[in-house]
Design an enzyme around this catalytic site. Sequence first.
Site, PDB file in Angstrom:
ATOM      1  CB  CYS A   1      -0.902  -0.002   1.226  1.00  0.00           C
ATOM      2  SG  CYS A   1      -1.643  -1.600   1.603  1.00  0.00           S
TER       3      CYS A   1
ATOM      4  NE  ARG B   1       3.916   1.851  -2.095  1.00  0.00           N
ATOM      5  CZ  ARG B   1       5.072   1.484  -1.571  1.00  0.00           C
ATOM      6  NH1 ARG B   1       6.197   1.974  -2.059  1.00  0.00           N
ATOM      7  NH2 ARG B   1       5.117   0.644  -0.565  1.00  0.00           N
TER       8      ARG B   1
ATOM      9  CD1 TRP C   1      -2.754  -4.424  -4.460  1.00  0.00           C
ATOM     10  CD2 TRP C   1      -2.342  -5.876  -2.811  1.00  0.00           C
ATOM     11  NE1 TRP C   1      -2.601  -5.657  -5.024  1.00  0.00           N
ATOM     12  CE2 TRP C   1      -2.346  -6.575  -4.039  1.00  0.00           C
ATOM     13  CE3 TRP C   1      -2.117  -6.588  -1.635  1.00  0.00           C
ATOM     14  CZ2 TRP C   1      -2.110  -7.940  -4.116  1.00  0.00           C
ATOM     15  CZ3 TRP C   1      -1.896  -7.952  -1.716  1.00  0.00           C
ATOM     16  CH2 TRP C   1      -1.890  -8.610  -2.949  1.00  0.00           C
TER      17      TRP C   1
ATOM     18  CG  ASN D   1       1.604   0.713   3.740  1.00  0.00           C
ATOM     19  OD1 ASN D   1       0.414   0.980   3.601  1.00  0.00           O
ATOM     20  ND2 ASN D   1       2.562   1.386   3.124  1.00  0.00           N
ATOM     21  N   GLY D   2       1.274  -3.381   5.650  1.00  0.00           N
ATOM     22  CA  GLY D   2       1.788  -4.598   6.260  1.00  0.00           C
ATOM     23  C   GLY D   2       0.669  -5.497   6.744  1.00  0.00           C
TER      24      GLY D   2
ATOM     25  CD  GLU E   1      10.733 -10.058 -16.619  1.00  0.00           C
ATOM     26  OE1 GLU E   1      10.288  -8.900 -16.502  1.00  0.00           O
ATOM     27  OE2 GLU E   1      10.643 -10.911 -15.709  1.00  0.00           O
TER      28      GLU E   1
ATOM     29  CE  LYS F   1       7.894  -6.867 -16.730  1.00  0.00           C
ATOM     30  NZ  LYS F   1       7.919  -7.948 -15.813  1.00  0.00           N
TER      31      LYS F   1
ATOM     32  CD  GLU G   1       4.369  -8.560 -14.121  1.00  0.00           C
ATOM     33  OE1 GLU G   1       4.788  -8.599 -12.955  1.00  0.00           O
ATOM     34  OE2 GLU G   1       4.991  -7.980 -15.037  1.00  0.00           O
TER      35      GLU G   1
ATOM     36  CG  HIS H   1      10.238 -33.450 -21.237  1.00  0.00           C
ATOM     37  ND1 HIS H   1      10.421 -34.811 -21.314  1.00  0.00           N
ATOM     38  CD2 HIS H   1      11.396 -32.884 -21.670  1.00  0.00           C
ATOM     39  CE1 HIS H   1      11.645 -35.071 -21.740  1.00  0.00           C
ATOM     40  NE2 HIS H   1      12.265 -33.916 -21.974  1.00  0.00           N
TER      41      HIS H   1
ATOM     42  CE  LYS I   1       8.096  -0.751 -10.013  1.00  0.00           C
ATOM     43  NZ  LYS I   1       8.377  -1.438 -11.280  1.00  0.00           N
TER      44      LYS I   1
END
Length: 598
Positions: free
Chosen positions: A2, A30, A76, A102-103, A472, A476, A479, A495, A593
């Site tokens: 957050c 974020r 968040w 936050n947390g 990666e 991306k 996401e 496989h 983020k």
Amino acid sequence: MCGIIGYVGSPTSDNTLEILTDGLSRLEYRGYDSTGVAISNSSLDVYKRRGELTELEDVLPDQSTNGSAGIGHTRWSTHGPPTDENAHPHTDCNETVAVVHNGIIENYQQLRETLEADGHEFDSETDTEIIPHLIEAALERDGDIERAFRYAITMLEGSYAVAAVFSGRDEVYAARNQSPLVVGIGDDGYFLASDIPAFLDYTEDVVYLENGQFAAIRSDSIQISDERGAPVETPVETVDWSTEDTGKSGHERYMLKEIYEQPRALRKCLQGRLRESDGSVSIEAVEDMEKPKQIHVVACGTSYHASLYAARLFRDRGVPSTAFMASEYDVDTIPIDTETLVVGVTQSGETADTLEALREANRVGAETLSVTNVTGSSASRETDRVVYIRAGPEIGVAATKTFAAQLVALAMISITLTNDSAATFVEALRTLPELVQSVLDRSRAKEIATEYADSDAYFFIGRGYNAPAALEGALKTKEITYKHAEGFSAGELKHGPLALVTDKTPVFAVIPRDGNFEKMVGNVKEVEAREAPVIAVTDAAEAVEPLADHVLRIPQTDRRLAPILANVQLQLVSYWIANELGRSIDKPRNLAKSVTVK
């Protein structure tokens, strides 16, 4: 994950609300699903709404309130869904204190049950709401605000960054444990935030709070103390970011801007670290180290893909090395000793799982090194050594320029630690920013993305150094497009994954001219036989064009740097697919983020 913003100005301040909402807008990157603010005047004015900042702005007063102290928050969701009631700030029964957090408070259920038994009533499902009620209970017993705030914090177990504002008081109280908080020192007041961009328009002078520290912020001073209340001397640092760095610079979105900033980011990463005289590399933070007996590289998400790349580099230079997902790093079962170097790769320097892995490595006596983008971050302060990637602020949730800078920084670390200068590799590093620019200037990614935007799924394959680039590329894509994408070592096609390959699943093959070229050609033919479209990312276009439906070209370079160039093409592909689909590219759903919860 957050975002927190706080401000205390002069008693006559009339722009507190503007500063808070501006700070929240700069923390949107974020990731969040609700927002809120609280301002202290003769009472507490609290406004909060589910959804984006625009939803909150619709209910804010037209005129600035005349309170000079306030806090704001972007949430968040962890405990409870995104609703108006669950949005921060939260208040006590009497609405004398408002809190943002936050947390995660691990013992919140036990504390809540105790408070409810004492008559406290709760309006939300969050763990955060226990904090103002703990403060309220302490105030009823004692009456001293600072002691009440400290008492509430001592009752918490878990990770937190907490800020509180009180009715009729021109001050903000804050504390942190394993979640970042930074104080900004301005000409017209003091700021508090979970990240520097929140107040960068107003000051570049900052003080980083450490775990266990408290801050009392007033219009004319800040007082920082430890858990016992003893004053702590804290250095004031000046950040080298500007508001221009955190803007879009004419681009439609932050992500596109940051993709195009990669040549500049790589130049900054390389600056002063390549020695012209003998073609060697010098990373000051590690150049006095002896070659480690073994290296563990720990990270999450995009940084984990950088870690896979780094571990291969270290192994190729003769050091046994393994990349670990930080959430799976268990020092009680993984062989580790005082001759082990544990490298934590984290863009923000605040990634909870990576920090926990580094702390465990410290506990058992291993040497630790953080590779991060953020000066003064928790990782940089809690490890024996730190190497900064110098990519500059990255606002888009999906990492782009920081990934490229991580790979380059890790490549230079591998040279420095092993004392293996390899002049040709160093020269390739020197020219890399120009090569990245050439990819950006000539890419056909937008055209290809338009053609395949309606595909069922996307697959990405590579071998050796290029396998992390495939992973990666898939990350991306998933996401920011919200479509299924999978990356894997190309040898794994037969496989299992081939069962999913159809004419509706384009396959992006990273296939530079290296020792794995012929094997990759075989993998491409496997895909072709299943009628899947093939998009080759290659520096050998003439040889690959007969096998592929499309080619995304990259210039020739050292084989160990080819994945950086390939990754630029894959970033552009994912961006333009998401753009074609109308996705929220800078702020993808459900993502944040800086991941500060485990």
